[in-house]
Each structure stands twice: as structure tokens, then as C-alpha cells.
Design a protein around this motif. Structure first.
Motif, PDB file in Angstrom:
ATOM      1  N   GLU A  19      -4.185  -4.277  -6.771  1.00  0.00           N
ATOM      2  CA  GLU A  19      -3.736  -2.916  -7.061  1.00  0.00           C
ATOM      3  C   GLU A  19      -3.471  -2.738  -8.557  1.00  0.00           C
ATOM      4  O   GLU A  19      -3.808  -1.693  -9.138  1.00  0.00           O
ATOM      5  CB  GLU A  19      -2.490  -2.571  -6.246  1.00  0.00           C
ATOM      6  N   LEU A  29      -4.189   6.071  -6.931  1.00  0.00           N
ATOM      7  CA  LEU A  29      -3.739   5.857  -5.556  1.00  0.00           C
ATOM      8  C   LEU A  29      -3.632   7.214  -4.883  1.00  0.00           C
ATOM      9  O   LEU A  29      -2.790   8.033  -5.237  1.00  0.00           O
ATOM     10  CB  LEU A  29      -2.391   5.146  -5.534  1.00  0.00           C
ATOM     11  N   ARG A  32      -0.924   6.345   0.890  1.00  0.00           N
ATOM     12  CA  ARG A  32      -0.693   5.201   1.771  1.00  0.00           C
ATOM     13  C   ARG A  32      -0.508   5.781   3.169  1.00  0.00           C
ATOM     14  O   ARG A  32       0.201   6.768   3.357  1.00  0.00           O
ATOM     15  CB  ARG A  32       0.535   4.404   1.338  1.00  0.00           C
ATOM     16  N   THR A  34      -0.620   4.903   7.682  1.00  0.00           N
ATOM     17  CA  THR A  34      -0.649   3.984   8.814  1.00  0.00           C
ATOM     18  C   THR A  34      -1.335   4.678   9.982  1.00  0.00           C
ATOM     19  O   THR A  34      -1.049   5.851  10.271  1.00  0.00           O
ATOM     20  CB  THR A  34       0.777   3.557   9.210  1.00  0.00           C
ATOM     21  N   ASN A 124      -2.160  -0.607   8.077  1.00  0.00           N
ATOM     22  CA  ASN A 124      -1.492  -0.010   6.922  1.00  0.00           C
ATOM     23  C   ASN A 124      -2.496  -0.007   5.776  1.00  0.00           C
ATOM     24  O   ASN A 124      -3.010  -1.073   5.400  1.00  0.00           O
ATOM     25  CB  ASN A 124      -0.247  -0.818   6.527  1.00  0.00           C
ATOM     26  N   ARG A 125      -2.780   1.168   5.224  1.00  0.00           N
ATOM     27  CA  ARG A 125      -3.829   1.294   4.201  1.00  0.00           C
ATOM     28  C   ARG A 125      -3.295   1.940   2.935  1.00  0.00           C
ATOM     29  O   ARG A 125      -2.552   2.924   2.992  1.00  0.00           O
ATOM     30  CB  ARG A 125      -4.985   2.126   4.749  1.00  0.00           C
ATOM     31  N   SER A 126      -3.722   1.400   1.805  1.00  0.00           N
ATOM     32  CA  SER A 126      -3.559   2.100   0.531  1.00  0.00           C
ATOM     33  C   SER A 126      -4.961   2.488   0.077  1.00  0.00           C
ATOM     34  O   SER A 126      -5.847   1.633  -0.033  1.00  0.00           O
ATOM     35  CB  SER A 126      -2.855   1.228  -0.510  1.00  0.00           C
ATOM     36  N   ASP A 145     -10.329   0.855  -0.344  1.00  0.00           N
ATOM     37  CA  ASP A 145      -9.285   0.805   0.671  1.00  0.00           C
ATOM     38  C   ASP A 145      -8.753  -0.611   0.779  1.00  0.00           C
ATOM     39  O   ASP A 145      -9.539  -1.564   0.915  1.00  0.00           O
ATOM     40  CB  ASP A 145      -9.816   1.258   2.040  1.00  0.00           C
TER      41      ASP A 145
END
Length: 230
Positions: A19, A29, A32, A34, A124-126, A145
Motif C-alpha cells: 500500500e 485509495l 475499503r 467487506t 476485506n478489500r482495499s 485490489d
């Protein structure tokens, strides 16, 4: 098959500094989030054996990933994504050789097509966005991702979406360029979350995929592996 966007992507194992590196490269970004993904197939795995991947994402609807045209070799994957339910149902009918079920949505044909849940897990994704400038000064937006599944597996992917097959080589060039900037080894392949889930929790299903695909290539997920089931 109905037309959809072509997804070209490369999966990799993210490190603790991924990151930070994205920030250094000018990445943004976006969010975020889920979500839960649930995958469906027949008891005989007719979809996965044909390299088709039917998924319902919580609060996002249905998606069917269909194999793209074979082209440039490498650890990347290329799929056409169908998200409109009529197009998904039509393709399911074609792959499963079923007729007369195209009037309803996907949920309505699960029973008649004998489609059942194969896997379900939370991610869980950023989600990052980064623009690379092409040699012709054209901007190429790429998505990165970074995912962590609820069973402890972490994977990243660099992705581009294009409309035509002719755009795939240029997209691949940008994907590999960014991957190199992120320090991803040139030939690194990382399994998709679904493949790792099947290995750990549905080993019989995974073994059946291995047996079926050994005659042509390693299963969806070991080649990229899956590298596309995001």
C-alpha cells in the motif's frame, strides 16, 4: 455469447509495503469494503470444468466470468464478465445445454439447472486506482485490489478492463509495468481466493477440477490460478 467487458488481470502475493508503494506511485485509495461471495455450480462442476465461474456478490448481484480468447501467454488471466442477468442466463443455457429457461433471472434457474452453492466466504478489500501514461500519452487507468479472505488468505490483483480483444496486449503491457513497479516477480502466479478455499475446505471438489484440467492445463486457479476469480 452476449458482449461484456474483458477483464485482464494478474494476481500476486502482496507484501507489508504494497500500500505504501501504491501511494508513492500516485495511487488513490478508492475505498475499503467487506463483502461475501457465493459461487455456484452443478454437482458435476460443469461450469468450472468449462472455465465458467458463476458468483453472487452480496449487495452487488450476479456475475458470470467466461474464458477469453487465448492470446498472449503468461501468468495473467483474461475473462469476459457478464453482469446483466438475461445475458448470464443465456450463457448458462448454452454451457449447460439447457433450453426454455431464459425467461427469469438467475435465481429462478438455479433449481432447474441444478446449480448449488460450492463455496462462500467473506473478503476485506482495499481498492486502489492508478493511472499509467502510455507511450502515446494515452492514460491507462488500472485497478489494484488487495484482498484478505476470512479464512486467512491474502492476495492482490492488478486489473484493466477493455472493450475489445485488440486492446488486450496494450492492457497487458501496462499491467506488467505496474506489477514490476510493485516489485512483483515477473513470472509469479498466485491462486485465487476461490481456489485456495476449495483446496482447504472442499478438497474433493478441488481434486475433481485437477483431474479434469490435467488433460489441458492446470485448473483454474493454479494457472493463474484462478487468477481471476476475484
Amino acid at each position: 455469447m452476449a458482449q461484456g467487458l474483458i477483464e485482464v488481470e494478474l494476481k500476486f502475493i502482496p507484501g507489508p509495503g504494497t500500500e505504501e508503494r501504491l501511494q508513492e506511485l500516485g495511487g488513490t485509495l478508492e475505498h475499503r469494503v467487506t463483502f461475501r461471495d457465493t459461487y455456484y455450480d452443478t454437482p458435476e462442476l460443469n461450469l468450472m470444468r468449462a472455465d465458467h465461474w458463476l458468483r453472487q456478490r452480496e449487495d452487488s448481484g450476479w456475475e458470470l466470468k467466461c474464458p477469453g480468447t487465448a492470446g498472449v501467454l503468461g501468468p495473467h488471466t483474461q475473462y469476459t464478465e457478464l453482469t446483466a442477468e438475461p445475458a448470464i442466463v443465456a450463457q448458462l443455457c448454452a454451457v449447460l445445454e439447457t433450453e426454455g429457461l431464459g425467461a427469469g433471472g438467475v435465481a429462478a434457474v438455479l433449481g432447474p439447472m441444478r446449480l448449488q452453492e460450492v463455496a462462500s466466504f467473506v473478503t476485506n478489500r482495499s481498492a486502489w486506482r492508478l493511472v499509467l501514461l502510455g507511450t502515446d500519452e494515452e492514460e491507462w487507468p488500472l485497478r489494484v485490489d488487495l484482498d484478505t479472505a476470512d479464512f486467512g488468505y491474502a492476495v492482490g490483483e492488478v486489473e484493466a478492463l477493455v472493450h475489445e480483444e485488440a486492446e488486450v496486449p496494450a492492457a497487458l503491457e501496462k499491467i506488467h509495468k505496474l506489477s514490476n513497479m510493485l516489485g512483483v516477480p515477473a513470472q509469479e502466479t498466485a491462486p485465487a481466493k476461490l481456489i485456495v478455499y476449495l483446496q482447504r475446505f472442499r478438497p474433493q471438489v478441488y481434486q475433481r477440477l485437477l483431474e479434469v484440467n490435467n488433460s489441458r492445463e492446470r485448473p483454474q486457479g493454479t494457472k493463474h490460478p484462478d487468477s481471476s476469480l476475484g
